[in-house]
Scaffold this motif. Structure first.
Motif, PDB file in Angstrom:
ATOM      1  N   ARG A   1       0.845  -1.188   0.000  1.00  0.00           N
ATOM      2  CA  ARG A   1       0.000   0.000   0.000  1.00  0.00           C
ATOM      3  C   ARG A   1       0.885   1.244   0.000  1.00  0.00           C
ATOM      4  NH1 ARG A   1      -5.090   0.332   3.733  1.00  0.00           N
ATOM      5  NH2 ARG A   1      -5.758  -1.108   2.118  1.00  0.00           N
ATOM      6  N   ILE A   2       0.603   2.158  -0.946  1.00  0.00           N
ATOM      7  CA  ILE A   2       1.338   3.415  -1.074  1.00  0.00           C
ATOM      8  C   ILE A   2       0.425   4.535  -0.589  1.00  0.00           C
ATOM      9  CG2 ILE A   2       2.443   4.998  -2.694  1.00  0.00           C
ATOM     10  CD1 ILE A   2       2.719   2.533  -4.604  1.00  0.00           C
ATOM     11  N   ASP A   3       0.925   5.369   0.310  1.00  0.00           N
ATOM     12  CA  ASP A   3       0.145   6.505   0.792  1.00  0.00           C
ATOM     13  C   ASP A   3       0.533   7.740  -0.015  1.00  0.00           C
ATOM     14  OD1 ASP A   3      -1.286   8.439   2.100  1.00  0.00           O
ATOM     15  OD2 ASP A   3      -0.271   8.193   4.032  1.00  0.00           O
ATOM     16  N   ALA A   4      -0.383   8.175  -0.897  1.00  0.00           N
ATOM     17  CA  ALA A   4      -0.132   9.369  -1.706  1.00  0.00           C
ATOM     18  C   ALA A   4      -1.128  10.473  -1.371  1.00  0.00           C
ATOM     19  CB  ALA A   4      -0.189   9.014  -3.193  1.00  0.00           C
ATOM     20  N   LYS A   5      -1.755  10.394  -0.209  1.00  0.00           N
ATOM     21  CA  LYS A   5      -2.692  11.457   0.184  1.00  0.00           C
ATOM     22  C   LYS A   5      -1.928  12.773   0.327  1.00  0.00           C
ATOM     23  CE  LYS A   5      -6.165  10.991   2.879  1.00  0.00           C
ATOM     24  NZ  LYS A   5      -7.375  11.212   2.164  1.00  0.00           N
ATOM     25  N   GLY A   6      -2.550  13.831  -0.177  1.00  0.00           N
ATOM     26  CA  GLY A   6      -1.926  15.147  -0.104  1.00  0.00           C
ATOM     27  C   GLY A   6      -0.931  15.417  -1.216  1.00  0.00           C
ATOM     28  N   LYS A   7      -0.712  14.448  -2.074  1.00  0.00           N
ATOM     29  CA  LYS A   7       0.251  14.625  -3.171  1.00  0.00           C
ATOM     30  C   LYS A   7      -0.510  14.874  -4.474  1.00  0.00           C
ATOM     31  CE  LYS A   7       3.805  11.765  -1.034  1.00  0.00           C
ATOM     32  NZ  LYS A   7       4.191  12.813  -0.148  1.00  0.00           N
ATOM     33  N   GLN A   8      -0.120  15.935  -5.171  1.00  0.00           N
ATOM     34  CA  GLN A   8      -0.763  16.260  -6.437  1.00  0.00           C
ATOM     35  C   GLN A   8      -0.156  15.451  -7.568  1.00  0.00           C
ATOM     36  OE1 GLN A   8      -0.500  20.519  -6.973  1.00  0.00           O
ATOM     37  NE2 GLN A   8      -2.481  20.770  -5.998  1.00  0.00           N
ATOM     38  N   CYS A   9      -0.964  15.240  -8.607  1.00  0.00           N
ATOM     39  CA  CYS A   9      -0.447  14.558  -9.793  1.00  0.00           C
ATOM     40  C   CYS A   9       0.603  15.443 -10.431  1.00  0.00           C
ATOM     41  CB  CYS A   9      -1.576  14.272 -10.775  1.00  0.00           C
ATOM     42  SG  CYS A   9      -2.510  12.798 -10.294  1.00  0.00           S
ATOM     43  N   PRO A  10       1.646  14.819 -10.955  1.00  0.00           N
ATOM     44  CA  PRO A  10       1.758  13.396 -11.281  1.00  0.00           C
ATOM     45  C   PRO A  10       2.440  12.539 -10.217  1.00  0.00           C
ATOM     46  CG  PRO A  10       3.550  14.552 -12.324  1.00  0.00           C
ATOM     47  CD  PRO A  10       2.743  15.599 -11.575  1.00  0.00           C
ATOM     48  N   ILE A  11       2.649  13.052  -9.005  1.00  0.00           N
ATOM     49  CA  ILE A  11       3.412  12.301  -8.006  1.00  0.00           C
ATOM     50  C   ILE A  11       2.800  10.924  -7.710  1.00  0.00           C
ATOM     51  CG2 ILE A  11       4.246  12.312  -5.622  1.00  0.00           C
ATOM     52  CD1 ILE A  11       4.640  15.386  -5.991  1.00  0.00           C
TER      53      ILE A  11
END
Length: 192
Positions: A2-12
């Motif tokens: 599981r990758i936590d990308a909450k709060g990160k805008q695309c394209p991150i």
């Protein structure tokens, strides 16, 4: 995984997921904030042969990639393929009315062409050609190109910057990762 990308805008989030998928990871899930990230991750999954499912998760979304073999570098460069890039809403710099008419005519000419572009890309002020108070003829001609197989990608960050994201008339809200990926996929990029 599981990758936590909450709060990160695309394209991150896309880059984070792609790195793991191309390394051969299975059971890849990624947590993101909004539908735009879900849509971008869905396109990534399709391009890599790893379709996604998504569901509401806490205050965002959980995106799950199907297990299987990842198609690394699947797109490749195709001879004769090209993209057209609009980073402004006019062609040239001297007369905005003339430049706007030239942009409209260029899109019409592309829609009538025997060899259509693989992509038509809009970034910066170019997004004003497809959102807001844009010319109906441009929308119609780009719709024709889409029907013929072209992909129209529009920078979501740029749409938000100009406050016209909800006014997009044609094309797919996209991101820097997808737009640069489209440029890398084709044999040449024509900047208008």
């Amino acid at each position: 995984m599981r990758i936590d990308a909450k709060g990160k805008q695309c394209p991150i989030p896309v880059i984070m997921a792609k790195k793991e998928l191309e390394a051969g990871a299975q059971d890849v899930e990624i947590v993101v904030d909004g539908q735009v990230q879900v849509d971008n991750l869905s396109r990534l999954g399709d391009s890599l042969g790893r379709p996604v499912t998504s569901e509401q998760f806490e205050e965002g979304f959980l995106v799950k990639f199907a297990n299987g073999e990842t198609k690394v570098g699947a797109a490749g460069v195709q001879d004769g393929s090209y993209a057209v890039f609009f980073n402004t809403n006019a062609i040239g710099t001297n007369n905005s009315e003339l430049g706007g008419n030239l942009a409209k005519m260029a899109i019409f000419t592309l829609s009538e062409s025997e060899q259509i572009p693989s992509y038509v890309l809009f970034m910066n002020e170019g997004v004003k050609l497809v959102a807001g108070e844009c010319e109906p003829q441009i929308v119609e001609n780009l719709s024709t190109l889409i029907e013929k197989g072209a992909k129209v990608l529009v920078c979501g960050t740029c749409l938000s910057y100009y406050g016209i994201k909800e006014e997009l008339k044609v094309g797919t809200v996209s991101n820097m990762y997808d737009i640069l990926g489209a440029m890398q996929e084709v044999s040449k990029v024509i900047k208008l």
